[in-house]
Scaffold this motif. Sequence first.
Motif: not given
Length: 239
Positions: A106-108, A134-135, A157-160, A183-184, A187, A210, A217, A220
Amino acid sequence: MKDLFEKLYQKKFEDFVLLLEKNLKEDKKAFIVTANPETFMIAEKEAEFAKLILDKETIIVPDGVGIVKAAHILHYPVVERITGIDLSWELLRMGNENKKSIYLLGASEEVKEKMVDKIRNDYPDLTLKGAVNGFGQNKDEEFDKIKEAKPDIILVALGIPAQEKLIYKHLKDFDKGIFIGVGGSFDVISGTKKRAPKVFQKFGIEWLYRLIKEPKRIKRFYNSNVKFIFKVKKMKRVR
Ligand code: UDP
Protein backbone atom coordinates in the motif's frame (compact mmCIF):
# COMPACT_ATOMS: atom_id res chain seq x y z
CA MET A 1 -25.77 -1.50 12.94
CA LYS A 2 -26.49 -2.93 16.38
CA ASP A 3 -24.63 -6.12 15.48
CA LEU A 4 -21.53 -4.08 14.61
CA PHE A 5 -21.56 -2.29 17.96
CA GLU A 6 -22.03 -5.59 19.74
CA LYS A 7 -18.97 -7.00 18.03
CA LEU A 8 -16.65 -4.13 18.99
CA TYR A 9 -13.65 -5.06 21.11
CA GLN A 10 -14.41 -3.89 24.63
CA LYS A 11 -11.15 -3.89 26.53
CA LYS A 12 -8.23 -1.49 26.74
CA PHE A 13 -5.63 -0.77 24.07
CA GLU A 14 -2.92 -2.50 26.11
CA ASP A 15 -5.07 -5.63 26.48
CA PHE A 16 -5.53 -5.76 22.74
CA VAL A 17 -1.80 -5.39 22.18
CA LEU A 18 -1.17 -8.33 24.53
CA LEU A 19 -3.71 -10.41 22.63
CA LEU A 20 -2.03 -9.57 19.33
CA GLU A 21 1.41 -10.39 20.67
CA LYS A 22 0.12 -13.76 21.93
CA ASN A 23 -1.33 -14.51 18.50
CA LEU A 24 1.92 -13.48 16.88
CA LYS A 25 4.04 -15.68 19.16
CA GLU A 26 1.74 -18.66 18.65
CA ASP A 27 1.58 -18.21 14.85
CA LYS A 28 -2.17 -17.78 14.92
CA LYS A 29 -4.15 -16.06 12.22
CA ALA A 30 -5.95 -12.81 12.98
CA PHE A 31 -7.76 -10.19 10.91
CA ILE A 32 -8.28 -6.79 12.50
CA VAL A 33 -10.64 -4.13 11.23
CA THR A 34 -10.15 -0.71 12.82
CA ALA A 35 -13.54 0.97 12.79
CA ASN A 36 -14.48 4.58 12.36
CA PRO A 37 -17.95 5.90 11.48
CA GLU A 38 -17.17 5.42 7.80
CA THR A 39 -16.63 1.70 8.40
CA PHE A 40 -20.07 1.36 9.94
CA MET A 41 -21.74 3.42 7.22
CA ILE A 42 -20.19 1.34 4.46
CA ALA A 43 -21.31 -1.81 6.25
CA GLU A 44 -24.84 -0.38 6.32
CA LYS A 45 -24.80 0.05 2.57
CA GLU A 46 -22.83 -2.99 1.45
CA ALA A 47 -23.91 -6.40 2.67
CA GLU A 48 -20.61 -7.92 1.53
CA PHE A 49 -18.65 -5.52 3.72
CA ALA A 50 -20.93 -6.14 6.71
CA LYS A 51 -20.40 -9.88 6.27
CA LEU A 52 -16.65 -9.46 6.35
CA ILE A 53 -16.82 -7.54 9.62
CA LEU A 54 -19.28 -9.90 11.24
CA ASP A 55 -17.27 -12.99 10.29
CA LYS A 56 -16.23 -14.84 13.43
CA GLU A 57 -12.58 -14.62 12.38
CA THR A 58 -12.66 -10.82 12.23
CA ILE A 59 -11.84 -8.67 15.24
CA ILE A 60 -13.21 -5.16 15.09
CA VAL A 61 -11.69 -2.45 17.27
CA PRO A 62 -12.92 1.13 17.86
CA ASP A 63 -10.50 3.38 15.97
CA GLY A 64 -12.46 6.63 15.62
CA VAL A 65 -13.60 8.81 18.48
CA GLY A 66 -17.05 8.82 16.84
CA ILE A 67 -17.33 5.09 17.36
CA VAL A 68 -16.30 5.30 21.02
CA LYS A 69 -18.74 8.13 21.71
CA ALA A 70 -21.60 6.42 19.87
CA ALA A 71 -20.92 3.18 21.75
CA HIS A 72 -21.16 5.09 25.02
CA ILE A 73 -24.39 6.82 23.99
CA LEU A 74 -25.85 3.41 23.16
CA HIS A 75 -24.46 1.86 26.38
CA TYR A 76 -22.00 -0.56 24.81
CA PRO A 77 -19.06 -1.07 27.17
CA VAL A 78 -16.27 0.13 24.88
CA VAL A 79 -13.30 1.52 26.81
CA GLU A 80 -11.10 3.54 24.49
CA ARG A 81 -9.80 4.14 20.99
CA ILE A 82 -7.59 1.48 19.44
CA THR A 83 -6.25 3.13 16.33
CA GLY A 84 -4.73 1.65 13.21
CA ILE A 85 -1.73 3.92 13.51
CA ASP A 86 -0.99 2.91 17.12
CA LEU A 87 -1.46 -0.76 16.25
CA SER A 88 0.92 -0.36 13.31
CA TRP A 89 3.64 0.98 15.61
CA GLU A 90 2.99 -1.85 18.10
CA LEU A 91 3.13 -4.49 15.38
CA LEU A 92 6.49 -3.17 14.19
CA ARG A 93 7.78 -3.26 17.76
CA MET A 94 6.51 -6.73 18.59
CA GLY A 95 7.56 -8.09 15.22
CA ASN A 96 11.08 -6.85 15.90
CA GLU A 97 11.20 -8.08 19.50
CA ASN A 98 9.93 -11.53 18.55
CA LYS A 99 12.12 -11.72 15.43
CA LYS A 100 9.13 -12.16 13.14
CA SER A 101 8.55 -11.17 9.52
CA ILE A 102 6.43 -8.54 7.80
CA TYR A 103 4.99 -7.70 4.37
CA LEU A 104 3.81 -4.25 3.36
CA LEU A 105 1.21 -3.51 0.70
CA GLY A 106 0.00 0.00 0.00
CA ALA A 107 0.66 3.74 -0.22
CA SER A 108 2.68 5.52 -2.90
CA GLU A 109 6.02 4.18 -4.13
CA GLU A 110 7.84 7.00 -2.35
CA VAL A 111 6.11 6.36 0.97
CA LYS A 112 6.55 2.62 0.63
CA GLU A 113 10.31 3.06 0.07
CA LYS A 114 10.55 5.26 3.17
CA MET A 115 8.77 2.55 5.14
CA VAL A 116 11.30 0.02 3.88
CA ASP A 117 14.18 2.26 5.03
CA LYS A 118 12.52 2.80 8.39
CA ILE A 119 12.10 -0.92 9.01
CA ARG A 120 15.68 -1.67 7.96
CA ASN A 121 17.06 1.07 10.22
CA ASP A 122 14.82 0.95 13.28
CA TYR A 123 13.60 -2.67 13.36
CA PRO A 124 16.66 -4.74 12.43
CA ASP A 125 15.25 -8.02 13.78
CA LEU A 126 12.03 -7.74 11.82
CA THR A 127 12.44 -9.54 8.50
CA LEU A 128 10.94 -7.59 5.63
CA LYS A 129 9.61 -10.28 3.29
CA GLY A 130 8.27 -7.84 0.73
CA ALA A 131 6.93 -4.36 0.15
CA VAL A 132 4.85 -3.13 -2.74
CA ASN A 133 3.07 0.16 -3.34
CA GLY A 134 -0.69 0.37 -3.45
CA PHE A 135 -1.10 1.59 -6.99
CA GLY A 136 -0.36 -1.57 -8.98
CA GLN A 137 -3.03 -2.92 -11.30
CA ASN A 138 -3.36 -6.42 -9.97
CA LYS A 139 -3.56 -6.60 -6.21
CA ASP A 140 -4.70 -10.22 -6.24
CA GLU A 141 -1.41 -11.15 -7.87
CA GLU A 142 0.39 -9.24 -5.16
CA PHE A 143 -1.49 -11.22 -2.58
CA ASP A 144 -0.45 -14.46 -4.24
CA LYS A 145 3.15 -13.38 -3.65
CA ILE A 146 2.33 -12.70 -0.01
CA LYS A 147 0.95 -16.24 0.26
CA GLU A 148 4.25 -17.62 -0.95
CA ALA A 149 6.24 -15.43 1.43
CA LYS A 150 4.22 -16.55 4.50
CA PRO A 151 4.91 -13.43 6.58
CA ASP A 152 3.85 -13.12 10.22
CA ILE A 153 2.49 -9.57 9.90
CA ILE A 154 0.71 -8.14 6.88
CA LEU A 155 -0.02 -4.41 6.83
CA VAL A 156 -2.32 -3.31 4.04
CA ALA A 157 -2.57 0.45 3.49
CA LEU A 158 -5.06 1.03 0.68
CA GLY A 159 -7.80 2.89 2.53
CA ILE A 160 -11.18 1.60 3.58
CA PRO A 161 -12.95 -0.52 2.28
CA ALA A 162 -10.48 -1.73 -0.39
CA GLN A 163 -7.91 -2.95 2.15
CA GLU A 164 -10.42 -4.99 4.16
CA LYS A 165 -12.05 -6.50 1.08
CA LEU A 166 -8.71 -7.55 -0.35
CA ILE A 167 -7.53 -9.13 2.90
CA TYR A 168 -10.80 -10.96 3.42
CA LYS A 169 -10.80 -12.33 -0.10
CA HIS A 170 -7.48 -14.08 0.47
CA LEU A 171 -7.57 -14.78 4.18
CA LYS A 172 -8.72 -18.37 3.87
CA ASP A 173 -5.53 -19.24 1.95
CA PHE A 174 -3.31 -18.40 4.91
CA ASP A 175 -2.50 -20.58 7.91
CA LYS A 176 -1.00 -17.77 9.96
CA GLY A 177 -0.49 -14.00 9.93
CA ILE A 178 -1.75 -10.89 11.64
CA PHE A 179 -3.65 -9.00 8.92
CA ILE A 180 -4.72 -5.41 9.34
CA GLY A 181 -5.87 -2.60 7.07
CA VAL A 182 -4.05 0.50 8.27
CA GLY A 183 -5.36 3.30 6.01
CA GLY A 184 -2.99 6.26 5.92
CA SER A 185 -0.60 4.86 8.55
CA PHE A 186 2.35 4.37 6.18
CA ASP A 187 2.16 8.08 5.33
CA VAL A 188 2.60 8.90 9.03
CA ILE A 189 5.11 6.20 10.02
CA SER A 190 7.32 7.03 7.03
CA GLY A 191 7.35 10.66 8.20
CA THR A 192 5.62 11.87 5.04
CA LYS A 193 2.56 13.19 6.87
CA LYS A 194 2.26 14.31 10.47
CA ARG A 195 -0.23 12.79 12.86
CA ALA A 196 -2.44 15.33 14.65
CA PRO A 197 -0.66 16.97 17.62
CA LYS A 198 -1.27 15.36 21.02
CA VAL A 199 -3.73 18.05 22.07
CA PHE A 200 -6.02 17.15 19.13
CA GLN A 201 -5.74 13.49 20.09
CA LYS A 202 -6.44 14.23 23.75
CA PHE A 203 -9.63 16.14 23.03
CA GLY A 204 -10.89 13.62 20.48
CA ILE A 205 -10.61 16.01 17.53
CA GLU A 206 -7.94 14.28 15.50
CA TRP A 207 -10.52 14.18 12.67
CA LEU A 208 -10.61 18.01 12.72
CA TYR A 209 -6.85 18.18 12.20
CA ARG A 210 -7.17 15.89 9.19
CA LEU A 211 -9.95 18.06 7.76
CA ILE A 212 -7.87 21.22 8.19
CA LYS A 213 -4.84 19.59 6.57
CA GLU A 214 -6.80 17.92 3.80
CA PRO A 215 -10.02 19.88 3.10
CA LYS A 216 -10.86 17.54 0.23
CA ARG A 217 -11.88 15.07 2.92
CA ILE A 218 -14.89 17.20 3.89
CA LYS A 219 -17.35 15.47 1.53
CA ARG A 220 -16.19 12.06 2.71
CA PHE A 221 -16.46 13.28 6.30
CA TYR A 222 -20.01 14.51 5.80
CA ASN A 223 -21.13 11.34 4.06
CA SER A 224 -19.85 9.14 6.82
CA ASN A 225 -19.63 11.01 10.12
CA VAL A 226 -22.55 13.41 9.97
CA LYS A 227 -24.93 10.74 8.68
CA PHE A 228 -23.56 8.38 11.32
CA ILE A 229 -24.44 10.81 14.13
CA PHE A 230 -28.05 11.03 12.91
CA LYS A 231 -28.23 7.27 12.68
CA VAL A 232 -26.93 6.82 16.23
CA LYS A 233 -29.38 9.42 17.58
CA LYS A 234 -32.21 7.52 15.93
CA MET A 235 -30.97 4.26 17.44
CA LYS A 236 -30.91 5.88 20.87
CA ARG A 237 -34.53 6.93 20.53
CA VAL A 238 -35.55 3.41 19.55
CA ARG A 239 -33.72 1.77 22.44
N1 UDP B 1 -3.78 4.20 -1.43
C1 UDP B 1 -3.21 3.21 -2.17
N2 UDP B 1 -3.79 2.86 -3.36
C2 UDP B 1 -4.93 3.42 -3.81
C3 UDP B 1 -5.54 4.43 -3.01
C4 UDP B 1 -4.94 4.80 -1.82
O1 UDP B 1 -2.19 2.67 -1.81
O2 UDP B 1 -5.41 3.04 -4.89
C5 UDP B 1 -3.15 4.58 -0.16
C6 UDP B 1 -2.87 6.04 0.02
O3 UDP B 1 -1.62 6.36 -0.59
C7 UDP B 1 -2.85 6.18 1.52
C8 UDP B 1 -3.83 5.12 1.98
O4 UDP B 1 -4.04 4.25 0.87
O5 UDP B 1 -1.56 5.85 2.01
C9 UDP B 1 -5.20 5.65 2.38
O6 UDP B 1 -5.06 6.66 3.24
P1 UDP B 1 -6.28 7.45 3.84
O7 UDP B 1 -5.67 8.48 4.70
O8 UDP B 1 -7.27 7.87 2.79
O9 UDP B 1 -6.97 6.31 4.70
P2 UDP B 1 -7.83 6.42 5.97
O10 UDP B 1 -6.87 6.33 7.11
O11 UDP B 1 -8.59 7.72 5.91
O12 UDP B 1 -8.71 5.21 5.82
